[in-house]
Design a protein around this motif. Structure first.
Motif, PDB file in Angstrom:
ATOM      1  N   ARG A  33       0.842  -1.212   0.000  1.00  0.00           N
ATOM      2  CA  ARG A  33       0.000   0.000   0.000  1.00  0.00           C
ATOM      3  C   ARG A  33       0.867   1.248   0.000  1.00  0.00           C
ATOM      4  O   ARG A  33       0.593   2.225  -0.703  1.00  0.00           O
ATOM      5  N   GLY A  34       1.928   1.223   0.808  1.00  0.00           N
ATOM      6  CA  GLY A  34       2.813   2.376   0.874  1.00  0.00           C
ATOM      7  C   GLY A  34       3.524   2.641  -0.437  1.00  0.00           C
ATOM      8  O   GLY A  34       3.892   3.787  -0.725  1.00  0.00           O
ATOM      9  N   ALA A  35       3.707   1.572  -1.248  1.00  0.00           N
ATOM     10  CA  ALA A  35       4.361   1.733  -2.553  1.00  0.00           C
ATOM     11  C   ALA A  35       3.393   2.196  -3.636  1.00  0.00           C
ATOM     12  O   ALA A  35       3.787   2.331  -4.802  1.00  0.00           O
ATOM     13  N   GLY A  36       2.139   2.415  -3.271  1.00  0.00           N
ATOM     14  CA  GLY A  36       1.167   2.924  -4.236  1.00  0.00           C
ATOM     15  C   GLY A  36       0.339   1.861  -4.931  1.00  0.00           C
ATOM     16  O   GLY A  36      -0.409   2.176  -5.863  1.00  0.00           O
ATOM     17  N   ILE A  37       0.447   0.607  -4.499  1.00  0.00           N
ATOM     18  CA  ILE A  37      -0.347  -0.459  -5.106  1.00  0.00           C
ATOM     19  C   ILE A  37      -1.759  -0.430  -4.524  1.00  0.00           C
ATOM     20  O   ILE A  37      -1.936  -0.359  -3.300  1.00  0.00           O
ATOM     21  N   SER A  38      -2.761  -0.471  -5.399  1.00  0.00           N
ATOM     22  CA  SER A  38      -4.151  -0.548  -4.948  1.00  0.00           C
ATOM     23  C   SER A  38      -4.439  -1.994  -4.547  1.00  0.00           C
ATOM     24  O   SER A  38      -4.880  -2.805  -5.362  1.00  0.00           O
ATOM     25  N   VAL A  39      -4.173  -2.310  -3.293  1.00  0.00           N
ATOM     26  CA  VAL A  39      -4.215  -3.692  -2.824  1.00  0.00           C
ATOM     27  C   VAL A  39      -5.617  -4.288  -2.972  1.00  0.00           C
ATOM     28  O   VAL A  39      -5.783  -5.407  -3.471  1.00  0.00           O
ATOM     29  N   ASP A  40      -6.641  -3.553  -2.556  1.00  0.00           N
ATOM     30  CA  ASP A  40      -8.002  -4.084  -2.615  1.00  0.00           C
ATOM     31  C   ASP A  40      -8.425  -4.393  -4.049  1.00  0.00           C
ATOM     32  O   ASP A  40      -8.969  -5.462  -4.338  1.00  0.00           O
ATOM     33  N   ARG A  41      -8.159  -3.480  -4.942  1.00  0.00           N
ATOM     34  CA  ARG A  41      -8.530  -3.694  -6.350  1.00  0.00           C
ATOM     35  C   ARG A  41      -7.763  -4.883  -6.920  1.00  0.00           C
ATOM     36  O   ARG A  41      -8.323  -5.683  -7.675  1.00  0.00           O
ATOM     37  N   HIS A  42      -6.500  -4.991  -6.561  1.00  0.00           N
ATOM     38  CA  HIS A  42      -5.688  -6.094  -7.077  1.00  0.00           C
ATOM     39  C   HIS A  42      -6.189  -7.436  -6.545  1.00  0.00           C
ATOM     40  O   HIS A  42      -6.249  -8.418  -7.291  1.00  0.00           O
ATOM     41  N   LEU A  43      -6.560  -7.476  -5.278  1.00  0.00           N
ATOM     42  CA  LEU A  43      -7.059  -8.726  -4.706  1.00  0.00           C
ATOM     43  C   LEU A  43      -8.365  -9.155  -5.370  1.00  0.00           C
ATOM     44  O   LEU A  43      -8.597 -10.345  -5.588  1.00  0.00           O
ATOM     45  N   ILE A  44      -9.223  -8.205  -5.678  1.00  0.00           N
ATOM     46  CA  ILE A  44     -10.467  -8.545  -6.382  1.00  0.00           C
ATOM     47  C   ILE A  44     -10.140  -9.190  -7.729  1.00  0.00           C
ATOM     48  O   ILE A  44     -10.751 -10.203  -8.117  1.00  0.00           O
ATOM     49  N   LYS A  45      -9.161  -8.651  -8.436  1.00  0.00           N
ATOM     50  CA  LYS A  45      -8.764  -9.222  -9.722  1.00  0.00           C
ATOM     51  C   LYS A  45      -8.217 -10.645  -9.535  1.00  0.00           C
ATOM     52  O   LYS A  45      -8.488 -11.540 -10.341  1.00  0.00           O
ATOM     53  N   ILE A  46      -7.462 -10.846  -8.466  1.00  0.00           N
ATOM     54  CA  ILE A  46      -6.889 -12.167  -8.218  1.00  0.00           C
ATOM     55  C   ILE A  46      -7.989 -13.204  -7.991  1.00  0.00           C
ATOM     56  O   ILE A  46      -7.945 -14.313  -8.556  1.00  0.00           O
ATOM     57  N   TYR A  47      -8.983 -12.860  -7.186  1.00  0.00           N
ATOM     58  CA  TYR A  47     -10.065 -13.817  -6.928  1.00  0.00           C
ATOM     59  C   TYR A  47     -10.962 -13.996  -8.154  1.00  0.00           C
ATOM     60  O   TYR A  47     -11.552 -15.067  -8.334  1.00  0.00           O
ATOM     61  N   LEU A  48     -11.041 -12.986  -8.992  1.00  0.00           N
ATOM     62  CA  LEU A  48     -11.741 -13.151 -10.273  1.00  0.00           C
ATOM     63  C   LEU A  48     -11.014 -14.174 -11.140  1.00  0.00           C
ATOM     64  O   LEU A  48     -11.644 -15.042 -11.761  1.00  0.00           O
ATOM     65  N   ILE A  49      -9.693 -14.063 -11.208  1.00  0.00           N
ATOM     66  CA  ILE A  49      -8.903 -15.025 -11.987  1.00  0.00           C
ATOM     67  C   ILE A  49      -9.119 -16.437 -11.463  1.00  0.00           C
ATOM     68  O   ILE A  49      -9.338 -17.387 -12.233  1.00  0.00           O
TER      69      ILE A  49
END
Length: 333
Positions: free
Chosen positions: A218-234
């Motif tokens: 999160r501190g590095a600017g990654i949108s963690v929540d959005r990325h996790l949603i994409k992972i579970y979609l995959i």
């Protein structure tokens, strides 16, 4: 004894096992094939290898999705139920279209869309429960596992859905080069694309970063929540594809076809070297892990081991793989 001296005293082979686990697993797979072939020569036949590859396809698809999830420090227990629900939904749509006089290939396309839709919906629900409702992945995916399994039973009344056109059987069982079917070929294409996505793309780097330290990500600017949603979609979509490929092979959809699938997927992922603590793991090891898991189950059947023992063997493999990872991690410190 200091920590540095303790680390030096630990056997170096433990660290090597973890670092080169994909190579070691490949050697183990070859040894296992030789052992099963010696016990029953039919195991090394082209027909047996074709069956192993067909069994391997749904397992590796779920394991690939599980790799993304576990590498991000999560877990997806719903993949087996998604496989069953996707296969049932596809069977129902194709049967209805077939009875309505729809062109078989259009019916298959509509069925595929229904199956993938199941994966999208369940994957999205998993992602939202974890990111916005703040449920831990185990609880969130346990809930969707039960809901998807129950929906399969509601839709089918607990019975198989048959009535597939002959094109479905042809597509799922016609072999090329003696052992390859269209779904198996598609799975190998998905493996290559997933490897590139996880190992060479920014998506993969972000996945490992979240698994290593979500707060730093999160501190590095990654949108963690959005990325996790994409992972579970995959993960949901790949499990749904697994259900579609099982339907192509059998020509029917069963609400029980995905039962225990999550255990096999997790086994393949963990045996392949993906740490349950997140942040590490290679897809090459997962593919070989899926081959080992599938070959073990097929080999046990051919040498006459009772089916009830299969899940016990898979559970033992998981425990062994996690134990080796833990020893290797301590040996590498």
């Amino acid at each position: 004894m200091s920590r540095d001296m303790e680390a030096q005293a630990r056997p170096h082979w433990l660290k090597t096992v973890v670092v080169r686990q994909d190579v070691i697993l490949l050697l183990l797979f070859c040894i296992m094939i030789a052992a099963f072939s010696a016990a029953n020569p039919r195991f090394f036949s082209i027909r047996a290898m074709a069956n192993v590859l067909q069994d391997f396809s749904p397992v590796v698809l779920m394991a690939i999705g599980q790799t993304f999830v576990i590498a991000s420090r999560g877990i997806d227990l719903s993949v087996g139920s998604v496989l069953g629900l996707a296969g049932v939904s596809m069977a129902l749509v194709i049967r209805a279209a077939n009875e309505g006089g729809v062109d078989p290939w259009l019916a298959i396309t509509l069925g595929m869309a229904a199956a993938i839709g199941v994966g999208v919906v369940v994957g999205l629900i998993n992602g939202l429960l974890i990111t916005y409702c703040r449920l831990v992945p185990f609880v969130a995916t346990l809930a969707t596992m039960g809901a998807a399994a129950g929906m399969s039973l509601v839709l089918t009344g607990g019975t198989q859905i048959a009535g597939a056109p002959k094109e479905v059987i042809l597509l799922g069982n016609a072999t090329y080069l003696g052992a390859l079917t269209v779904p198996v070929i598609a799975v190998f294409v998905i493996i290559v694309l997933s490897w590139a996505f996880l190992s060479r793309a920014r998506f993969g780097r972000w996945t490992y970063a979240i698994g290593s330290n979500p707060f730093a990500a999160r501190g590095a600017g990654i949108s963690v929540d959005r990325h996790l949603i994409k992972i579970y979609l995959i993960s949901g979509i790949l499990a749904a594809l697994a259900g579609a490929f099982v339907y192509f092979r059998l020509g029917s959809g069963s609400p029980l076809s995905g039962r225990g699938g999550e255990l096999n997927a997790i086994a393949a992922t963990v045996i392949g070297g993906v740490s349950l603590q997140g942040g590490t793991g290679k897809l090459s090891g997962v593919v070989v892990g899926a081959l080992i898991t599938t070959a073990v189950l097929s080999g046990l059947i051919l040498i006459g081991v009772q089916p009830n023992w299969q899940q016990i063997v898979v559970a033992a493999l998981i425990a062994l793989a996690v134990g080796v990872q833990g020893l290797g991690a301590r040996g590498g410190r």
